[in-house]
Design a protein around this motif. Structure first.
Motif, PDB file in Angstrom:
ATOM      1  N   VAL A  96       0.869  -1.182   0.000  1.00  0.00           N
ATOM      2  CA  VAL A  96       0.000   0.000   0.000  1.00  0.00           C
ATOM      3  C   VAL A  96       0.902   1.226   0.000  1.00  0.00           C
ATOM      4  O   VAL A  96       1.610   1.499   0.971  1.00  0.00           O
ATOM      5  CB  VAL A  96      -0.943   0.024   1.211  1.00  0.00           C
ATOM      6  CG1 VAL A  96      -1.848   1.257   1.147  1.00  0.00           C
ATOM      7  CG2 VAL A  96      -1.793  -1.247   1.251  1.00  0.00           C
ATOM      8  N   ILE A  97       0.885   1.964  -1.095  1.00  0.00           N
ATOM      9  CA  ILE A  97       1.753   3.120  -1.291  1.00  0.00           C
ATOM     10  C   ILE A  97       0.976   4.384  -0.927  1.00  0.00           C
ATOM     11  O   ILE A  97      -0.130   4.612  -1.411  1.00  0.00           O
ATOM     12  CB  ILE A  97       2.222   3.201  -2.753  1.00  0.00           C
ATOM     13  CG1 ILE A  97       2.981   1.922  -3.133  1.00  0.00           C
ATOM     14  CG2 ILE A  97       3.070   4.449  -2.988  1.00  0.00           C
ATOM     15  CD1 ILE A  97       3.165   1.743  -4.614  1.00  0.00           C
ATOM     16  N   VAL A  98       1.562   5.221  -0.072  1.00  0.00           N
ATOM     17  CA  VAL A  98       0.939   6.474   0.325  1.00  0.00           C
ATOM     18  C   VAL A  98       1.309   7.556  -0.686  1.00  0.00           C
ATOM     19  O   VAL A  98       2.479   7.765  -0.993  1.00  0.00           O
ATOM     20  CB  VAL A  98       1.370   6.892   1.742  1.00  0.00           C
ATOM     21  CG1 VAL A  98       0.768   8.236   2.119  1.00  0.00           C
ATOM     22  CG2 VAL A  98       0.954   5.817   2.753  1.00  0.00           C
ATOM     23  N   ASP A  99       0.299   8.244  -1.201  1.00  0.00           N
ATOM     24  CA  ASP A  99       0.470   9.253  -2.244  1.00  0.00           C
ATOM     25  C   ASP A  99      -0.104  10.578  -1.750  1.00  0.00           C
ATOM     26  O   ASP A  99      -1.322  10.761  -1.736  1.00  0.00           O
ATOM     27  CB  ASP A  99      -0.248   8.788  -3.520  1.00  0.00           C
ATOM     28  CG  ASP A  99      -0.097   9.766  -4.679  1.00  0.00           C
ATOM     29  OD1 ASP A  99       0.642  10.763  -4.548  1.00  0.00           O
ATOM     30  OD2 ASP A  99      -0.742   9.533  -5.719  1.00  0.00           O
ATOM     31  N   ASN A 100       0.756  11.506  -1.326  1.00  0.00           N
ATOM     32  CA  ASN A 100       0.303  12.808  -0.832  1.00  0.00           C
ATOM     33  C   ASN A 100      -0.010  13.730  -1.999  1.00  0.00           C
ATOM     34  O   ASN A 100       0.872  14.030  -2.802  1.00  0.00           O
ATOM     35  CB  ASN A 100       1.366  13.439   0.066  1.00  0.00           C
ATOM     36  CG  ASN A 100       1.572  12.667   1.350  1.00  0.00           C
ATOM     37  OD1 ASN A 100       2.393  11.737   1.393  1.00  0.00           O
ATOM     38  ND2 ASN A 100       0.840  13.024   2.371  1.00  0.00           N
ATOM     39  N   ARG A 101      -1.252  14.167  -2.096  1.00  0.00           N
ATOM     40  CA  ARG A 101      -1.699  15.086  -3.147  1.00  0.00           C
ATOM     41  C   ARG A 101      -2.269  16.333  -2.467  1.00  0.00           C
ATOM     42  O   ARG A 101      -3.418  16.329  -2.013  1.00  0.00           O
ATOM     43  CB  ARG A 101      -2.769  14.440  -4.021  1.00  0.00           C
ATOM     44  CG  ARG A 101      -2.300  13.238  -4.815  1.00  0.00           C
ATOM     45  CD  ARG A 101      -1.329  13.641  -5.928  1.00  0.00           C
ATOM     46  NE  ARG A 101      -1.045  12.521  -6.811  1.00  0.00           N
ATOM     47  CZ  ARG A 101      -1.687  12.301  -7.950  1.00  0.00           C
ATOM     48  NH1 ARG A 101      -2.649  13.127  -8.349  1.00  0.00           N
ATOM     49  NH2 ARG A 101      -1.380  11.268  -8.693  1.00  0.00           N
ATOM     50  N   THR A 102      -1.489  17.376  -2.370  1.00  0.00           N
ATOM     51  CA  THR A 102      -1.911  18.565  -1.650  1.00  0.00           C
ATOM     52  C   THR A 102      -2.458  19.619  -2.613  1.00  0.00           C
ATOM     53  O   THR A 102      -2.227  19.557  -3.813  1.00  0.00           O
ATOM     54  CB  THR A 102      -0.744  19.166  -0.853  1.00  0.00           C
ATOM     55  OG1 THR A 102       0.291  19.554  -1.776  1.00  0.00           O
ATOM     56  CG2 THR A 102      -0.166  18.160   0.115  1.00  0.00           C
TER      57      THR A 102
END
Length: 327
Positions: A63-69
């Motif tokens: 499970v890859i965490v993808d920060n999209r701000t």
């Protein structure tokens, strides 16, 4: 975009859960991507990483965490909307992006809850706290309310215009007859500094933002918006205890997947999240920052979104709040 969660949306949300129940659950044989619509180190990011760790090898091998701000969290939800509905992409969002944003971004909101997403489960919840400078004369909320009654020109802070803490503060000001102006801050440290220096009359923020400072005497928290007192600040009463039950409020983190995601995968993901929420270590990690695990049936979650959408729509209309809707 409808100004409130329609009956169609509410029933659709509940239906997604109900369909997930009796259908055989499935899991992925490829990595999953977990979108966070805020920066690394935020509470949203913490929640995602806690759950991502527990979903690995249970729902997906990785499970890859993808920060999209950006755009107050809307960028992340737009990215989810554009993702393939194959169970490999999910996102976390605070529920105000589903219940408040339709009212304040009526022309420019680029997603629709009923059309674009399936709601999987709640991941956690948090409430808010009003705090003042420790140098102020207010020892409790009643003293503050007496001082505030009929007063004008008081500045207050929250972390974002159009956020749930902003509107809880506006509701409070109405209840105690205070004419106050909102000052949005991006930096929590600056809020604290200006509050301590009494350049602000008060701040309304997450309980976790105030708790340690309250305990150390660097701020003075006067009330919390939760239904019960926070274990981080057990000496601070709730608004309901103070005779203001209409200020009871908390925000939920919600897990979403794109519309069209196969029901067996929704069921498998929900089962994995439900199992993760039983982990005492996860609950303890959340509690240290003022969050707590929440559980809700499909019908309860759909009803919450419907009632919260109606509640915040009324507040937005009463306050006449508007935002600059250009990106």
């Amino acid at each position: 975009m409808l100004p409130a969660l329609s009956r169609r949306a509410a029933l659709g949300t509940a239906g997604a859960f109900l369909l997930a129940g009796p259908v055989r659950s499935m899991t992925l044989d490829k990595p999953a991507r977990f979108i966070v619509n805020s920066a690394a180190g935020t509470n949203s990011d913490l929640v995602v990483r806690l759950y991502a760790e527990r979903l690995r090898d249970v729902y997906a091998p990785q499970v890859i965490v993808d920060n999209r701000t950006g755009a107050a969290g809307r960028i992340g939800l737009e990215a989810l909307k554009a993702s393939a509905p194959d169970g490999a992409t999910m996102a976390i969002t605070h529920d105000s992006s589903l219940t408040i944003y339709p009212h304040i971004y009526q022309r420019t909101l680029r997603y629709d809850l009923a059309r674009d997403f399936v709601i999987v489960a709640p991941l956690g919840a948090f409430s808010f706290s009003i705090a003042v400078s420790p140098r102020s004369e207010f020892r409790n909320f009643r003293q503050f309310a007496e001082w505030a009654h009929g007063r004008q020109g008081v500045a207050f802070a929250s972390s974002a215009a159009g956020s749930a803490p902003h509107f809880v503060a506006m509701e409070m000001c109405k209840a105690i007859d205070l004419q106050a102006s909102h000052v949005p801050y991006r930096d929590n440290g600056q809020i604290i500094g200006d509050l301590q220096a009494q350049r602000l009359g008060f701040a309304m923020q997450l309980v976790g933002s105030h708790a340690e400072l309250h305990r150390s005497g660097q701020l003075r928290s006067l009330a919390v918006s939760a239904e019960a007192r926070s274990p981080l600040m057990p000496d601070v009463p709730t608004f309901a205890e103070l005779g203001l039950p209409q200020l009871t409020a908390e925000e939920w983190y919600v897990l979403l997947v794109p519309a069209g995601t196969p029901t067996p995968l929704v069921s498998g993901l929900r089962a994995a999240v439900t199992a993760a929420a039983e982990d005492a270590a996860l609950a303890e990690a959340l509690s240290r920052v003022g969050l707590h695990v929440v559980k809700a049936s499909p019908e309860q979650l759909a009803d919450r979104l419907r009632t919260q959408t109606a509640r915040w729509g009324e507040v937005v209309r009463e306050t006449g709040f508007s935002v600059e809707e250009a990106r």
